[in-house]
Design an enzyme around this catalytic site. Structure first.
Site, mmCIF file in Angstrom:
data_model
loop_
_atom_site.group_PDB
_atom_site.id
_atom_site.type_symbol
_atom_site.label_atom_id
_atom_site.label_comp_id
_atom_site.label_asym_id
_atom_site.label_seq_id
_atom_site.Cartn_x
_atom_site.Cartn_y
_atom_site.Cartn_z
ATOM 1 N N TYR A 122 -51.172 58.226 27.636
ATOM 2 C CA TYR A 122 -51.028 59.559 27.042
ATOM 3 C C TYR A 122 -51.475 60.643 28.016
ATOM 4 C CZ TYR A 122 -51.543 63.494 23.847
ATOM 5 O OH TYR A 122 -51.446 64.730 23.250
ATOM 6 N N LYS A 163 -49.198 63.777 29.487
ATOM 7 C CA LYS A 163 -49.480 65.194 29.287
ATOM 8 C C LYS A 163 -49.735 65.915 30.610
ATOM 9 C CE LYS A 163 -48.702 65.795 25.001
ATOM 10 N NZ LYS A 163 -47.581 66.677 24.584
ATOM 11 N N SER A 188 -51.577 69.714 25.897
ATOM 12 C CA SER A 188 -52.763 69.129 25.278
ATOM 13 C C SER A 188 -53.969 69.384 26.161
ATOM 14 C CB SER A 188 -52.551 67.625 25.113
ATOM 15 O OG SER A 188 -53.751 66.956 24.767
ATOM 16 N N ASP A 246 -32.904 62.129 17.670
ATOM 17 C CA ASP A 246 -33.946 61.501 18.482
ATOM 18 C C ASP A 246 -34.097 62.297 19.775
ATOM 19 O OD1 ASP A 246 -35.458 59.784 20.181
ATOM 20 O OD2 ASP A 246 -34.686 58.006 19.179
#
Length: 276
Positions: A158, A162, A145, A62
């Site tokens: 999100y 990023k 991204s 993980d």
């Protein structure tokens, strides 16, 4: 000629999506690759499908666990003798869940889960790997991204994660210089098995299904280069470039945008709150 002969690489989230595509490309370029992920069956499938399975090591764990990441680094060095490149790649998406569609409890849980994977996972991987990378004057490559630079590539959680990863990449490029180069690849939308947060019951939801549902007569994606590929294999060249000392030795602290031109004009919607 291959660009990465004799290189040893560790890729988090290497069992699927862009991580698997990068692993396959690195093997093709001459590297030996350890792929790290939390799905043993997925890792086994990725290793078996590699261009050369004999040069692939799988490590289950993980990215939110420092112990698991240290174990992965140690296993990589034991198997391949060194570590030249860390690709911090494991991530989850929030499927553009807007603030106004999140209550307080869901927002808190989603933030904790998504940041733990997308930001903490990168930082913990770097902490586990930097000592070995100093020895080889190696590099770290972070999967960023279009949402590291532009809005509406995800929801607020999100996008924030990023943006944070971009800042983390730049900070580590400074802190680890001149021994270790740290760069990023800011990808656009891809047809992969990228999943969502379990806290929003999206752990089994795949972005690939969104691509599969598009009608043949659907409008092109909202990016300037309408025929831009969404195949993750077509995004791998920048990772090869940044991993290679011979090709990118002076490059650090940089993010290469591989987004089909989104940065030229951004996304197409002028406002996101017209429905309020």
């Amino acid at each position: 000629m291959s660009w990465l002969p004799g290189y040893s690489v560790l890729i988090t989230g290497g069992g699927s999506g862009i991580g698997r595509a990068v692993a396959d490309r690195f093997v093709t370029e001459g590297a030996s690759v350890a792929i790290f992920g939390n799905d043993a069956a997925q890792l086994a499938e990725a290793a078996a499908g590699s261009p050369d399975p004999s040069r692939v090591l799988t490590v289950e764990g993980d990215v939110r666990s420092s112990a698991d990441l240290h174990r992965a680094v140690a296993a990589t060095v034991t198997r391949f003798g060194r570590l030249d490149t860390l690709v911090a790649n494991a991530g989850i998406w929030d499927f553009q869940r807007q603030l106004t569609r999140l209550d307080a409890a869901a927002l808190e849980a989603t933030f904790d889960e998504l940041f733990s994977v997308n930001v903490k996972g990168y930082l913990l991987a770097a902490e586990a790997a930097w000592r070995e990378l100093v020895k080889t004057r190696g590099s770290i490559i972070m999967t960023l991204s279009n949402a590291s630079f532009h809005v509406n590539g995800g929801g607020p959680v999100y996008t924030a994660s990023k943006h944070a990863a971009l800042g983390l990449m730049r900070e580590l490029a400074y802190e680890l210089a001149p021994k270790v180069r740290v760069n990023g690849v800011a990808c656009g939308g891809m047809n992969t098995d990228l999943r969502g947060p379990a806290s929003l019951d999206m752990g089994e939801r795949s972005i690939g299904a969104s691509f599969a549902k598009k009608r043949p007569d659907a409008p092109p994606p909202v990016i300037p280069l309408h025929d831009s590929s969404t195949d993750p294999r077509d995004f791998t060249g920048s990772y090869v470039l940044l991993a290679s000392r011979e090709q990118s030795g002076p490059i650090t602290g940089q993010a290469i945008s591989v987004d089909g031109g989104i940065g030229v004009r951004g996304f197409g919607s002028p406002a996101g709150g017209d429905h309020l």
